[in-house]
Structure formats: structure tokens, C-alpha cells
Design a protein around this motif. Sequence first.
Motif, PDB file in Angstrom:
ATOM      1  N   ARG A 122       0.839  -1.207   0.000  1.00 37.24           N
ATOM      2  CA  ARG A 122       0.000   0.000   0.000  1.00 37.24           C
ATOM      3  C   ARG A 122       0.870   1.252   0.000  1.00 37.24           C
ATOM      4  O   ARG A 122       0.571   2.235  -0.692  1.00 37.24           O
ATOM      5  N   MET A 123       1.981   1.210   0.779  1.00 35.50           N
ATOM      6  CA  MET A 123       2.884   2.363   0.816  1.00 35.50           C
ATOM      7  C   MET A 123       3.539   2.592  -0.552  1.00 35.50           C
ATOM      8  O   MET A 123       3.889   3.718  -0.902  1.00 35.50           O
ATOM      9  N   ASP A 124       3.686   1.506  -1.326  1.00 35.68           N
ATOM     10  CA  ASP A 124       4.265   1.626  -2.670  1.00 35.68           C
ATOM     11  C   ASP A 124       3.223   2.043  -3.713  1.00 35.68           C
ATOM     12  O   ASP A 124       3.566   2.213  -4.893  1.00 35.68           O
ATOM     13  N   GLY A 125       1.963   2.141  -3.283  1.00 35.19           N
ATOM     14  CA  GLY A 125       0.912   2.554  -4.204  1.00 35.19           C
ATOM     15  C   GLY A 125       0.493   1.492  -5.191  1.00 35.19           C
ATOM     16  O   GLY A 125       0.004   1.812  -6.288  1.00 35.19           O
ATOM     17  N   ARG A 126       0.634   0.210  -4.815  1.00 32.48           N
ATOM     18  CA  ARG A 126       0.240  -0.863  -5.727  1.00 32.48           C
ATOM     19  C   ARG A 126      -1.287  -0.938  -5.844  1.00 32.48           C
ATOM     20  O   ARG A 126      -2.012  -0.580  -4.898  1.00 32.48           O
ATOM     21  N   PRO A 127      -1.821  -1.403  -6.953  1.00 29.78           N
ATOM     22  CA  PRO A 127      -3.275  -1.536  -7.124  1.00 29.78           C
ATOM     23  C   PRO A 127      -3.880  -2.495  -6.100  1.00 29.78           C
ATOM     24  O   PRO A 127      -3.233  -3.454  -5.673  1.00 29.78           O
ATOM     25  N   ARG A 128      -5.143  -2.251  -5.722  1.00 29.69           N
ATOM     26  CA  ARG A 128      -5.803  -3.064  -4.708  1.00 29.69           C
ATOM     27  C   ARG A 128      -5.845  -4.532  -5.094  1.00 29.69           C
ATOM     28  O   ARG A 128      -5.642  -5.413  -4.248  1.00 29.69           O
ATOM     29  N   SER A 129      -6.136  -4.794  -6.350  1.00 32.42           N
ATOM     30  CA  SER A 129      -6.228  -6.192  -6.790  1.00 32.42           C
ATOM     31  C   SER A 129      -4.887  -6.914  -6.634  1.00 32.42           C
ATOM     32  O   SER A 129      -4.840  -8.081  -6.228  1.00 32.42           O
ATOM     33  N   GLU A 130      -3.802  -6.207  -6.941  1.00 32.56           N
ATOM     34  CA  GLU A 130      -2.462  -6.804  -6.781  1.00 32.56           C
ATOM     35  C   GLU A 130      -2.140  -7.020  -5.310  1.00 32.56           C
ATOM     36  O   GLU A 130      -1.593  -8.064  -4.933  1.00 32.56           O
ATOM     37  N   ILE A 131      -2.480  -6.036  -4.478  1.00 36.51           N
ATOM     38  CA  ILE A 131      -2.228  -6.162  -3.029  1.00 36.51           C
ATOM     39  C   ILE A 131      -2.964  -7.374  -2.473  1.00 36.51           C
ATOM     40  O   ILE A 131      -2.397  -8.175  -1.719  1.00 36.51           O
ATOM     41  N   ARG A 132      -4.236  -7.525  -2.850  1.00 37.35           N
ATOM     42  CA  ARG A 132      -5.036  -8.640  -2.344  1.00 37.35           C
ATOM     43  C   ARG A 132      -4.446  -9.981  -2.783  1.00 37.35           C
ATOM     44  O   ARG A 132      -4.295 -10.908  -1.987  1.00 37.35           O
ATOM     45  N   ALA A 133      -4.073 -10.084  -4.056  1.00 37.83           N
ATOM     46  CA  ALA A 133      -3.544 -11.356  -4.578  1.00 37.83           C
ATOM     47  C   ALA A 133      -2.198 -11.707  -3.939  1.00 37.83           C
ATOM     48  O   ALA A 133      -1.974 -12.858  -3.536  1.00 37.83           O
ATOM     49  N   ARG A 134      -1.317 -10.715  -3.840  1.00 38.25           N
ATOM     50  CA  ARG A 134       0.008 -10.992  -3.278  1.00 38.25           C
ATOM     51  C   ARG A 134      -0.058 -11.249  -1.775  1.00 38.25           C
ATOM     52  O   ARG A 134       0.717 -12.045  -1.225  1.00 38.25           O
ATOM     53  N   THR A 135      -0.993 -10.593  -1.090  1.00 40.91           N
ATOM     54  CA  THR A 135      -1.179 -10.833   0.340  1.00 40.91           C
ATOM     55  C   THR A 135      -1.655 -12.255   0.585  1.00 40.91           C
ATOM     56  O   THR A 135      -1.142 -12.964   1.470  1.00 40.91           O
TER      57      THR A 135
END
Length: 379
Positions: A122-135
Motif C-alpha cells: 500500500r505504501m508503494d501505491g500498488r493496485p488493490r487487486s495486486e495487493i489482495r492477490a500478493r497478500t
Amino acid sequence: MSTQEQTRAAPAGETKTGQESPIIEIRNVTKIYGGTVKAVDNVNLTVGRGEFFALLGPSGCGKTTLLRMLAGFETPTSGEVIIDGHNMATVAPNKRPVNMVFQSYAVFPHMSVEKNVGYGLRMDGRPRSEIRARTEEALELVKLGGYGKRMPNELSGGQRQRVALARALVKRPSVLLLDEPLSALDAKLREAMQLELVRLQQTVGITFVIVTHDQSEALSMANRIAVMNQGQVRQVATPAELYEYPNCRFVADFIGKINLIGAKSVRTGEGRVKVTVPVLGEIELQGQAAGDVALAVRPEKIFVSETKPNDPDIITAKGRVGEVAYYGSFSNVFFDIGVGSPILADIGNVSRDIEAFTFKKGEEYWLYWRKGDTLVLAD
């Protein structure tokens, strides 16, 4: 009493370290605090790609300072830190291809597990969909799939440790730095997490560098270990090499248990010395160290007999039983052989016949060990 022979495990095969193309190079690095205190003293190290590398040593030896210089939280007084071919001198901590897991985990108590893990993205400004998948991917890696909505206070210590690991791995660093990551866990959980960290490192295939003061932790996890003392690296080797072939008294004494007997040594030829030992007399052994030395032998390599063995390839000494410590699968038996410090023998309890393995204080036995299992060490 019959001879107490012990089972010896063959050393496990070592993983190749990939030294042809190191991902970390530490070149002549020194760190001085206050103009006088050398926390790190002219250290040179390389760490291979995909290697599990340990910095091991007592408190205050400089290992954490070295790790913090890799992370960018400390700046070397002199020398270079190279990561993935790039000099890190002007690279900020958040721009380095590394991530760090701290001793305290530093899990945010007000955030859910998934928000903790995805914080860096989130601090890197990644898209929500990418954050959710990588998390989700990171949580599956550390076996916390389905725990995303939980809060840290609903987790055990081991689970919070896994959250910290997932948060570090989610950014896909080239190097993961671990600062005493298991020290807050109880003994049984710590052992389980040691195996889990090895599994995780082999799964993700990235380089792990761990700082620890726990010898068994380093021996059980790392491909190679750098043993540090007073800011200097005393030896770098595989776990088996460190244990069986320490290069000095400090390393021998720090890694596992060992008997050290003061002696005098003179060289008699290429790779051979004649050692004069109180009580034991003159013994010719393999070695290079001359002058004041220590005769060193691991306690599990010492055997006990009621009668004196007769073999030119062994060293024998008569000993009187002192203290005995029973540990279930083995006993630590201390023998006085007249050299000052008692000699420790690890005697395997290989039978359910309790009397057969009971040593009484004051009893005398012959101790013996192979010359080939004996080291001659200088400081």
C-alpha cells in the motif's frame, strides 16, 4: 561395565552456496561508534544467491550491526556493502532489494493480518487487486491462509512471527534479513519454526541472512555460518565443517560442547605436531599449531571402559567420576583425569537397563578417544 560406544550421525549433505555469483559482498567494512568503539572490524564476506547464511556470535560481537548495515539502518565508517552488484552507499533502506524481520516482529496491533501483510505494498501505491492477490499468496506461503481477517491479539506468538515473515516476503525482496527472529518463542515452538524457515527459504528460493546467538539454531538452518567475536569474523564454513574442524579455540568453544586441555606443541613435519600434555604425555597428531595450544575433543567422541584399551590409534586416560547429569537419551558424565578442568563425556543411554548406565561419583574408568578425533588449536 562394558564399553559405552555411542552412535554418531553422518553429517548431512551441504547445499552449494553459489559463490560464483554472490548476491552480497561485504568488503573491508568497519563500523566505529563514538570515535573509539569498533562494533565491526574490517569484515569481508560474500553470500551466495539462494543461500541460507547465518551470522553467529555472542552478544556484542557485531553481528546485528552488520545486518543493520545491509538493511541501510547503519552506515559503514569505511568499506563497501554490495547487494546484487550495486554499491549501497547512497541507497536508502526502502530502496534496497532487501526486507527485514525484527526480533520483536513489529506487527501493527491495530491492523488485521491482511492489512499488516499488505502494508508495504500500500505504501508503494500498488493496485488493490495486486495487493489482495500478493497478500493471499504470502499468507499461504507461511501457512496462514484464511487468517487474513484476524487481529494480532488473536494469534499465538508463532503465528505473529509468520505474519512478520509474510509482510517481509510479500514485497519479493532479493534478500530477507532476520534479526534473532525466533528468540521470543518457547523452546518447542522455536524448533518447529526453525524447520519452517528452512522450508520457506527453499520454497521461495531467495537469500536468507539470519542473525542469532543460538548455535543449534544456526547449525540446523544455515548452509554456511560466519562466527563473529569482538567485531571480527573468526571463521566462515558449513555447519559440519565448523563443528568438526573449528580453526581456533574460540570457535571450538562457542560451537557446541568441547573439552579443551592445555598443552605444548612443536611441529614435526608437514601437517604433523608433537603435543605434550600433562598426564597424557607426548602424542603425535595431525595439526599446524605450535607453542601454547589446546588439545580439543568433542564429548560424544569420548568412550568409557572398565579396562584399559590397547590401540595405537587412540588416546587413553584414567578418570574418576565427578558430576553426572541425566538427560534421558544421554548422560553428561564429568571425569577428573588430573588436568585441571574435568573432562566431559556424552554417554548414550542405549538400553533400558538403568543400572548398566549409572555412573557413581568416585568410580574410576578408562576414557579413550581416537587420535583422528582430536584437534590441536591455537587462539
